[in-house]
Design an enzyme around this catalytic site. Sequence first.
Site, PDB file in Angstrom:
ATOM      1  N   CYS A 118      14.035  52.669   3.195  1.00 13.21           N
ATOM      2  CA  CYS A 118      14.354  51.268   3.494  1.00 13.21           C
ATOM      3  C   CYS A 118      14.601  50.477   2.218  1.00 13.21           C
ATOM      4  CB  CYS A 118      13.205  50.656   4.306  1.00 13.21           C
ATOM      5  SG  CYS A 118      13.470  48.909   4.697  1.00 13.21           S
ATOM      6  N   CYS A 177      13.144  46.899   2.262  1.00 13.10           N
ATOM      7  CA  CYS A 177      11.694  46.860   2.039  1.00 13.10           C
ATOM      8  C   CYS A 177      11.345  47.106   0.581  1.00 13.10           C
ATOM      9  CB  CYS A 177      11.002  47.930   2.879  1.00 13.10           C
ATOM     10  SG  CYS A 177      11.542  47.974   4.592  1.00 13.10           S
ATOM     11  N   ASP A 178      11.937  48.138   0.004  1.00 12.26           N
ATOM     12  CA  ASP A 178      11.417  48.662  -1.259  1.00 12.26           C
ATOM     13  C   ASP A 178      12.335  48.485  -2.459  1.00 12.26           C
ATOM     14  OD1 ASP A 178       9.114  49.547   0.085  1.00 12.26           O
ATOM     15  OD2 ASP A 178      10.154  51.353   0.757  1.00 12.26           O
TER      16      ASP A 178
END
Lengths: 312, 312
Positions: free
Chosen positions: A134, A137-138
């Site tokens: 992701c 997200c990251d």
Amino acid sequence: MLNCAIIGGGPAGLTAGLYATRGGLKNVTLFEMGMPGGQITQSSEIENYPGFFEHDKTGMDFMDTWQKQCFYFGLKHEMKKVERVAKTGEHFTITLEGGESVEAMTVIVCTGSTPKRAGFKGEDAFFGKGVSTCATCDGFFYKNKPVTVLGGGDTALEEAFYLSNICSDVYVVHRREEFRAAPPTIERVMRKENIHLVTNSFIDEVVGNVMGVTGVNIKNNNGEITHMDNTGLFVFVGHNVNNSVLKDEKGEFICAMNDWGQVIVDLSMKTSVEGLFAAGDMRIQAPKQVVSAAGDGAVAALQVIAYIQEQS
Amino acid sequence: MLNCAIIGGGPAGLTAGLYATRGGLKNVTLFEMGMPGGQITQSSEIENYPGFFEHDKTGMDFMDTWQKQCFYFGLKHEMKKVERVAKTGEHFTITLEGGESVEAMTVIVCTGSTPKRAGFKGEDAFFGKGVSTCATCDGFFYKNKPVTVLGGGDTALEEAFYLSNICSDVYVVHRREEFRAAPPTIERVMRKENIHLVTNSFIDEVVGNVMGVTGVNIKNNNGEITHMDNTGLFVFVGHNVNNSVLKDEKGEFICAMNDWGQVIVDLSMKTSVEGLFAAGDMRIQAPKQVVSAAGDGAVAALQVIAYIQEQS
């Protein structure tokens, strides 16, 4: 008879349970084989869920409050595997593993999707600790640092582009010469100076230590290995939508799905079947974010309450 | 030129700002006259936002982390009132109070909606301290206790029904003899044993102390006052959608709206105008919950990032 069966215990299911029970609904059961929490519990850090901003906390810590809160209002948890959901007349029959079945007035399905694994050495060991699926997200954890992306489809290239706005350099590793993505996406990626295409290659191994990933070994089709140091690895080789509970005994879906096996819903999380709702990563156009899945779960539960009111 | 102008600083706007800037977008500005946070900052307690479950914290405390987190990644805050958004060619012009204007590639509008006030004594003083406009948010605080509802339309009766599943008794105060709600809703409410209709009456005063509301005085059309003790008051006399920034100089909306003045969006929070997104309580079918508004904001920001990528 349950008022509501919630299938799946990630952020969508937990939030649906919170809203359904806090809204006064009795007999609400969440079916989840293991400990509820979902994919996020595999993350070592989370900083894009509004209201949670503690850099020393893991995804598991993050979900700790959810457990207490979402079960506080009377939600029950059944550690049983759901085989199948069927609409039988006015209500639903939930078939559990082993053949046992439960009746429910309404069902919220939120079984999510599972990122496919690519199969290189170290992938499982470092998942959530430098191996990510992701970018949203990251990606930020690699601000101004190089990252490696594995994949050659639309998602891989779109996510590579997303990462290129945050990271210093993005190395896209793809096992073939040609990319499967749409031509405009490929052209856009080619024009972006800090995206580098590493074709005819694959990830041989991701290496690291107790702190997480430190680098990756990229192997080309001639067998030569290049070591990339100080990089995170983003793997985009597809998702499996966990939609098997929505298949009948003949393998046909009981509600309308799109070509990728995602449930078609409207803004109220209604499916094509009355009383059946879907929420989170398994629905069409899901952004695959905890906060959005939670928002879906809340909406679905409020719709369940309204639906049951209308039946009364 | 801004990459993205976010108009409105509630949960939707803040989350959009977090996702846009953490996604690597530069020049993202949130326009909000006062301190960001939105309606929730007026609440004395919140327990249905997943991950936040501290009974001694107020809505203001709750928003504290959001401020730090959502501005951490480079979001700018302009304390200026936006008069109008217009699409001018490929991009947008944001006109500010005083006539100054700013250009932006994309716009996310999340100006929310404002519950109308009924005008009784004590309404402002006890708003968020026993006077509520959200049954989903605050009903549970009156579990097994009596509550009073003010209003006679569909929302009032639907929310009364919602409350009747949680509270011991629900007294619906309406100034006329007849209810404006849809006949099936009225019939359903009439059948529910613990809902009591108090017609030809209005709220004269809500009374309380430093801890919040302790009771209400209901006055009927003959001037008689009945005091109800130990009750919360839920006011459902309508909402104003804060959509004025979407009107052009002639007062026409620049994007498609429904009959209630809410912005029509799809699951991606796209409006009918390319590059213009809406999120939170001002969109169609909004559940008016913090977690859902935040989910909307995340989706809108991810769409903005994708839209800008496509233009590059």
